[in-house]
Enzyme design. Sequence first.
Site, PDB file in Angstrom:
ATOM      1  N   CYS A 143      -4.538  -1.599  -1.863  1.00  0.00           N
ATOM      2  CA  CYS A 143      -4.747  -0.169  -2.121  1.00  0.00           C
ATOM      3  C   CYS A 143      -5.700  -0.048  -3.302  1.00  0.00           C
ATOM      4  O   CYS A 143      -5.383  -0.508  -4.406  1.00  0.00           O
ATOM      5  CB  CYS A 143      -3.402   0.483  -2.448  1.00  0.00           C
ATOM      6  SG  CYS A 143      -3.536   2.200  -2.959  1.00  0.00           S
ATOM      7  N   ASN A 144      -6.845   0.573  -3.064  1.00  0.00           N
ATOM      8  CA  ASN A 144      -7.817   0.765  -4.155  1.00  0.00           C
ATOM      9  C   ASN A 144      -7.293   1.724  -5.209  1.00  0.00           C
ATOM     10  O   ASN A 144      -7.496   1.538  -6.395  1.00  0.00           O
ATOM     11  CB  ASN A 144      -9.115   1.344  -3.598  1.00  0.00           C
ATOM     12  CG  ASN A 144      -9.864   0.390  -2.693  1.00  0.00           C
ATOM     13  OD1 ASN A 144     -10.827  -0.240  -3.095  1.00  0.00           O
ATOM     14  ND2 ASN A 144      -9.423   0.280  -1.450  1.00  0.00           N
ATOM     15  N   THR A 145      -6.612   2.765  -4.752  1.00  0.00           N
ATOM     16  CA  THR A 145      -6.148   3.814  -5.671  1.00  0.00           C
ATOM     17  C   THR A 145      -5.179   3.223  -6.695  1.00  0.00           C
ATOM     18  O   THR A 145      -5.205   3.590  -7.875  1.00  0.00           O
ATOM     19  CB  THR A 145      -5.471   4.934  -4.859  1.00  0.00           C
ATOM     20  OG1 THR A 145      -6.314   5.276  -3.754  1.00  0.00           O
ATOM     21  CG2 THR A 145      -5.227   6.165  -5.696  1.00  0.00           C
ATOM     22  N   HIS A 181      -7.312   2.519   4.084  1.00  0.00           N
ATOM     23  CA  HIS A 181      -7.055   3.254   5.326  1.00  0.00           C
ATOM     24  C   HIS A 181      -8.305   3.363   6.195  1.00  0.00           C
ATOM     25  O   HIS A 181      -8.215   3.453   7.416  1.00  0.00           O
ATOM     26  CB  HIS A 181      -6.556   4.673   5.029  1.00  0.00           C
ATOM     27  CG  HIS A 181      -5.099   4.743   4.716  1.00  0.00           C
ATOM     28  ND1 HIS A 181      -4.581   4.338   3.508  1.00  0.00           N
ATOM     29  CD2 HIS A 181      -4.045   5.169   5.458  1.00  0.00           C
ATOM     30  CE1 HIS A 181      -3.263   4.517   3.528  1.00  0.00           C
ATOM     31  NE2 HIS A 181      -2.920   5.027   4.691  1.00  0.00           N
ATOM     32  N   ASP A 236       0.871  -1.188   0.000  1.00  0.00           N
ATOM     33  CA  ASP A 236       0.000   0.000   0.000  1.00  0.00           C
ATOM     34  C   ASP A 236       0.906   1.236   0.000  1.00  0.00           C
ATOM     35  O   ASP A 236       2.130   1.125   0.117  1.00  0.00           O
ATOM     36  CB  ASP A 236      -0.922  -0.004   1.236  1.00  0.00           C
ATOM     37  CG  ASP A 236      -1.912   1.164   1.239  1.00  0.00           C
ATOM     38  OD1 ASP A 236      -2.329   1.616   0.152  1.00  0.00           O
ATOM     39  OD2 ASP A 236      -2.267   1.655   2.330  1.00  0.00           O
ATOM     40  N   TYR A 291      -1.351   8.420  -2.415  1.00  0.00           N
ATOM     41  CA  TYR A 291      -1.537   8.076  -3.825  1.00  0.00           C
ATOM     42  C   TYR A 291      -2.767   8.764  -4.424  1.00  0.00           C
ATOM     43  O   TYR A 291      -2.850   8.966  -5.618  1.00  0.00           O
ATOM     44  CB  TYR A 291      -1.721   6.566  -3.961  1.00  0.00           C
ATOM     45  CG  TYR A 291      -0.431   5.755  -4.030  1.00  0.00           C
ATOM     46  CD1 TYR A 291       0.819   6.351  -3.951  1.00  0.00           C
ATOM     47  CD2 TYR A 291      -0.497   4.371  -4.202  1.00  0.00           C
ATOM     48  CE1 TYR A 291       1.974   5.579  -4.025  1.00  0.00           C
ATOM     49  CE2 TYR A 291       0.663   3.604  -4.282  1.00  0.00           C
ATOM     50  CZ  TYR A 291       1.888   4.209  -4.190  1.00  0.00           C
ATOM     51  OH  TYR A 291       3.026   3.449  -4.279  1.00  0.00           O
ATOM     52  N   CYS A 301     -11.136   2.661   0.378  1.00  0.00           N
ATOM     53  CA  CYS A 301      -9.736   3.007   0.619  1.00  0.00           C
ATOM     54  C   CYS A 301      -9.362   2.188   1.845  1.00  0.00           C
ATOM     55  O   CYS A 301     -10.097   2.189   2.843  1.00  0.00           O
ATOM     56  CB  CYS A 301      -9.581   4.503   0.896  1.00  0.00           C
ATOM     57  SG  CYS A 301      -7.943   4.926   1.559  1.00  0.00           S
TER      58      CYS A 301
HETATM   59  N1  DGL Z   1      -4.929   3.076   1.049  1.00  0.00           N
HETATM   60  C1  DGL Z   1      -5.085   3.581  -0.274  1.00  0.00           C
HETATM   61  C2  DGL Z   1      -6.338   3.079  -0.965  1.00  0.00           C
HETATM   62  O1  DGL Z   1      -6.866   2.033  -0.641  1.00  0.00           O
HETATM   63  C3  DGL Z   1      -4.929   5.032  -0.556  1.00  0.00           C
HETATM   64  C4  DGL Z   1      -4.348   6.049   0.328  1.00  0.00           C
HETATM   65  C5  DGL Z   1      -3.587   7.114  -0.450  1.00  0.00           C
HETATM   66  O2  DGL Z   1      -4.187   8.083  -0.927  1.00  0.00           O
HETATM   67  O3  DGL Z   1      -2.374   6.908  -0.616  1.00  0.00           O
HETATM   68  O4  DGL Z   1      -6.823   3.692  -1.867  1.00  0.00           O
END
Ligand code: DGL
Length: 289
Positions: A93-95, A209, A29, A61, A207
């Site tokens: 990480c979805n992004t 997080h 991530d 990200y 996300c």
């Molecule tokens: N944890 C990340 C997600 O699932 C994104 C956090 C970030 O913006 O870096 O998208």
Amino acid sequence: MSGGSSRPSYVSYQSAGAALHAPTILVFDSGLGGLSVFRELARARPDARFVYAADDAGFPYGRLGETELVGRVLSVMEALIARLAPDAVVIACNTASTLVLPALRARYSIPFVGTVPAIKPACEGSVTKQVSVLATPGTVKRDYTQALIRDFAGACQVTLVGSLRLASIAEAAMAGEEVSDADIAAEIAPAFVREGKARTDTVVLACTHYPLILERLQRNAPWPVRWIDPAAAIARRLSSLIGPVAFAASPAPLRLFSTATPLDAALIERIVGRKARAGEVLSPVPLEA
Ligand code: DGL
């Protein structure tokens, strides 16, 4: 760089005359968010050796442009795969997953498991047919996310909310910094929609997080909703790819990598309830041109 670096590097155990193997699983991530996925992976795979890697030099990200993000993830992944030769990688990480998975799969032969917005189960379970997707600004802009809505929203009205600050707020809260309820309430408020008599009854945590601060999200929600966290489904997917659990060893300490500042092993042990080794910094990570 090639799939050749991805040969399994199992650690062997002998049991009743048979060689059993401990697969190495890399969980990736931009920051601490992927730990919400790791918790479920660790529960599902007591036989695995886990490595957690955070590209903290690139965090967050959610603000990066698509070309920049693809280059960044490919570069960091190249360094990690060369160093660790994992048997499977979970992009927690979805992004990143909503953008980079095709490039990673084209480059390496090891399995990659992604984390993408759980729009299908959210919409299937919504009674009011009002569903919100709480994500980063990057994830809400993706074609991939639009395609999920087109294919799986059915009769649901889907509201996309790209929060600029919530991932950073989660990092701060995890690090023990003071985070105000008002700040959290302001970030999640757009996910609570009232249309006539129908109001949002389901919020997708898109996300990784966000599940880390679920209790704060619940406390600051204008009304109760079902929060959808895909971590358990991701763990099932990983398990189906790497085969059944062959044995349960006492879990190896989690190895930690980052790209800027060593991850704080004590903090991570508190979050995931598992022993972690001192964080190592991967450097230098040359960025793709
Ligand atoms: N944890 C990340 C997600 O699932 C994104 C956090 C970030 O913006 O870096 O998208």
